[in-house]
Design an enzyme around this catalytic site. Structure first.
Site, PDB file in Angstrom:
ATOM      1  N   ASN A   1      20.305  11.750  26.746  1.00 17.90           N
ATOM      2  CA  ASN A   1      19.395  10.880  27.161  1.00 17.90           C
ATOM      3  C   ASN A   1      19.798   9.643  27.928  1.00 17.90           C
ATOM      4  OD1 ASN A   1      16.442   9.744  26.812  1.00 17.90           O
ATOM      5  ND2 ASN A   1      17.247   8.252  25.654  1.00 17.90           N
ATOM      6  N   LYS A   2      19.158   8.764  28.570  1.00 10.25           N
ATOM      7  CA  LYS A   2      19.640   7.782  29.163  1.00 10.25           C
ATOM      8  C   LYS A   2      20.965   7.141  28.869  1.00 10.25           C
ATOM      9  CE  LYS A   2      18.118   6.775  32.273  1.00 10.25           C
ATOM     10  NZ  LYS A   2      18.453   7.396  33.590  1.00 10.25           N
TER      11      LYS A   2
ATOM     12  N   ASP B   1      16.349  13.861  27.122  1.00  8.18           N
ATOM     13  CA  ASP B   1      16.275  14.582  28.651  1.00  8.18           C
ATOM     14  C   ASP B   1      16.764  16.135  28.184  1.00  8.18           C
ATOM     15  OD1 ASP B   1      16.716  11.888  29.635  1.00  8.18           O
ATOM     16  OD2 ASP B   1      15.801  12.830  31.248  1.00  8.18           O
TER      17      ASP B   1
ATOM     18  N   ARG C   1      17.059  17.089  40.112  1.00  5.70           N
ATOM     19  CA  ARG C   1      17.730  16.608  39.188  1.00  5.70           C
ATOM     20  C   ARG C   1      18.380  17.320  37.939  1.00  5.70           C
ATOM     21  NH1 ARG C   1      15.312  10.958  36.754  1.00  5.70           N
ATOM     22  NH2 ARG C   1      17.515  10.508  36.705  1.00  5.70           N
TER      23      ARG C   1
ATOM     24  N   ARG D   1       9.720   9.958  37.232  1.00  4.31           N
ATOM     25  CA  ARG D   1      10.714  10.090  36.524  1.00  4.31           C
ATOM     26  C   ARG D   1      10.570  10.217  35.175  1.00  4.31           C
ATOM     27  NH1 ARG D   1       9.705   6.444  33.258  1.00  4.31           N
ATOM     28  NH2 ARG D   1      11.861   6.796  32.471  1.00  4.31           N
ATOM     29  N   GLY D   2      11.590  10.396  34.192  1.00  2.05           N
ATOM     30  CA  GLY D   2      11.182  10.745  32.845  1.00  2.05           C
ATOM     31  C   GLY D   2      11.239  12.436  32.569  1.00  2.05           C
ATOM     32  N   ALA D   3      11.776  12.904  31.671  1.00  2.00           N
ATOM     33  CA  ALA D   3      12.086  14.353  31.411  1.00  2.00           C
ATOM     34  C   ALA D   3      10.340  15.034  31.664  1.00  2.00           C
ATOM     35  CB  ALA D   3      12.574  14.796  30.413  1.00  2.00           C
TER      36      ALA D   3
ATOM     37  N   GLN E   1      14.711   0.466  33.656  1.00  2.00           N
ATOM     38  CA  GLN E   1      13.593   1.384  33.294  1.00  2.00           C
ATOM     39  C   GLN E   1      12.838   0.438  32.199  1.00  2.00           C
ATOM     40  OE1 GLN E   1      16.448   2.979  34.009  1.00  2.00           O
ATOM     41  NE2 GLN E   1      15.821   4.850  35.059  1.00  2.00           N
TER      42      GLN E   1
HETATM   43  O1  MRU Z   1      16.528   8.468  34.972  1.00  3.09           O
HETATM   44  P1  MRU Z   1      15.272   8.508  34.067  1.00  3.09           P
HETATM   45  O2  MRU Z   1      14.622   7.347  34.447  1.00  3.09           O
HETATM   46  O3  MRU Z   1      14.412   9.706  34.509  1.00  3.09           O
HETATM   47  O4  MRU Z   1      15.706   8.990  32.375  1.00  3.09           O
HETATM   48  C1  MRU Z   1      14.521   8.878  31.660  1.00  3.09           C
HETATM   49  C2  MRU Z   1      15.006   8.941  30.342  1.00  3.09           C
HETATM   50  O5  MRU Z   1      16.374   9.180  29.971  1.00  3.09           O
HETATM   51  C3  MRU Z   1      14.031   9.146  29.078  1.00  3.09           C
HETATM   52  O6  MRU Z   1      14.522   8.368  28.067  1.00  3.09           O
HETATM   53  C4  MRU Z   1      13.985  10.549  29.073  1.00  3.09           C
HETATM   54  O7  MRU Z   1      13.514  11.242  30.088  1.00  3.09           O
HETATM   55  C5  MRU Z   1      12.686  10.845  27.989  1.00  3.09           C
HETATM   56  S1  MRU Z   1      11.027  10.444  28.833  1.00  3.09           S
HETATM   57  C6  MRU Z   1      10.075  10.907  27.528  1.00  3.09           C
END
Ligand code: MRU
Length: 388
Positions: free
Chosen positions: A270-271, A260, A114, A71-73, A219
């Site tokens: 973002n999250k 994201d 996603r 996970r993470g963009a 996270q």
């Molecule tokens: O749902 P996730 O854990 O994939 O969400 C991740 C985030 O929101 C991060 O802040 C974002 O992807 C940036 S990661 C460098």
């Protein structure tokens, strides 16, 4: 399913792309193995279990993205690129046209895992575009493997540059508040917001980190705390609802988060919970920075209103690791991301420099930089306010 699970010792985490050991301590959460497989760290099991999944099946990668094992963009972009390379290796198709339509269908399948992080579509488009000139399927396969590895390597490099640009914005001995996990685990390696924190720690600009736990999937508590602990960086974890209090008490010098998807006007998805942090930071006169590679910038989205926001299962809110927290069958809304308007963002830190308002200009400029190999070659209009 061709999946192999193994538990590795700590020191085995320090791998460079391609499986070679590296002397620096960049944690690399995914890698391409010489035998045409991918290996990734299952993040749903952290921090209690460090388990790697090894596969040659792109559908395992797709499912891993869906389930947040990766996970993470930026990381889901890298994983999808490797997934497409696996699919190319797995098909026996020798007719180039049929091979290419198979690739396109697989890319669509991976892209649908996603919706919010644009890095996913960006990486897949780049893969398809790069393989387009191939004159036979064997060439296309090797181009795709090479390109996926390049996307991965470039992401690590970009993060290190983001780290250096971002650290320069911090005063000596700063305390930084961060949200979710924008670390090595969310990227090809090193991290974006945590990349800035790592760079700042290396040159004494960092005193301490405050990490939000990040409900519902934690996270921050599970992943960011794990990374900071491994790096020996001083930190405290807080519940999400303590953020206003610590900001008001003057305990934070800067808030730094990842992204994201960033729209052309600088609105940032973002999250979930990022928007309220930005409001609280502004109210308390604390700078709010977003750290992200240019692959996260989507100039085709005019504003954050256009960004698709993933809605996840209500069960993630009403229960935690199988334990019900709310009446069984209770209702819940579970948007995984929110949008922070550009007016609350003091700067966007990219590998090509620090963009500030007006973002229409500065973001276009960082995307057009020579260092960016991505998909948005658009003519430069005016000089923008970018510091690199
Ligand atoms: O749902 P996730 O854990 O994939 O969400 C991740 C985030 O929101 C991060 O802040 C974002 O992807 C940036 S990661 C460098």
């Amino acid at each position: 399913m061709r999946v192999k699970v193994r538990l590795l010792h700590r020191e085995k985490f320090f791998y460079a792309c391609g499986g070679e050991k590296t002397t620096d301590k960049t944690l690399v959460p995914i890698e391409w193995l010489a035998e045409g497989k991918v290996r990734f760290l299952d993040q749903t099991l952290l921090p209690h279990q460090e388990t790697w999944v090894e596969t040659a099946d792109y559908q395992v990668v797709a499912e891993a993205i869906r389930r947040l094992q990766v996970r993470g963009a930026p990381l889901i972009g890298v994983a999808a690129a490797y997934g497409l390379a696996l699919a190319a290796l797995a098909t026996n198709e020798t007719d180039l046209t049929r091979f290419q339509s198979h690739l396109r269908a697989t890319a669509d399948e991976l892209a649908a895992t996603r919706p919010t992080a644009v890095n996913l579509a960006w990486a897949l488009e780049r893969m398809l575009r790069t393989a387009q000139p191939a004159t036979n399927t064997a060439d296309a396969r090797s181009i795709l493997v090479e390109e996926a590895r390049r996307i991965h390597e470039e992401d690590i490099e970009a993060n290190k540059r983001i780290g250096a640009h971002g650290a320069a914005l911090l005063r000596e001995q700063s305390t930084v508040l961060t949200h979710c996990n924008a670390g090595a685990l969310a990227t090809g390696g090193y991290g974006t917001a945590l990349g800035v924190i790592r760079s700042a720690a290396a040159d004494s600009r960092l005193r301490h980190v405050i990490a939000t736990e990040t409900r519902p999937l934690l996270q921050g508590a599970r992943l960011t705390a794990w990374e900071l602990d491994r790096d020996g960086i001083s930190f405290d974890l807080i519940v999400d609802s303590a953020a206003g209090s610590v900001l008001r008490r003057g305990l934070v010098d800067a808030v730094i988060v990842g992204a994201d998807r960033i729209a052309a006007n600088g609105d940032v998805a973002n999250k979930i919970g990022t928007y309220q942090l930005a409001v609280l930071a502004r109210e308390n006169k604390v700078p709010f920075y977003v750290a992200a590679p240019t692959s996260t910038i989507d100039l085709s989205m005019r504003s954050g209103d256009d960004i698709p926001i993933e809605e996840r299962s209500p069960g993630e809110v009403t229960s935690l690791r199988g334990i019900d927290l709310a009446p069984v069958g209770g209702n819940a809304l579970n948007p995984a991301f929110d949008v922070t308007p550009n007016t609350l963002v003091d700067a966007i830190i990219t590998e090509n420099g620090v963009a500030r308002a007006p973002y229409e200009e500065s973001l276009r400029s960082v995307c057009e930089s020579l260092h960016h190999r991505g998909s948005r070659p658009q003519p430069r209009e005016r000089k923008a306010s970018v510091r690199g």
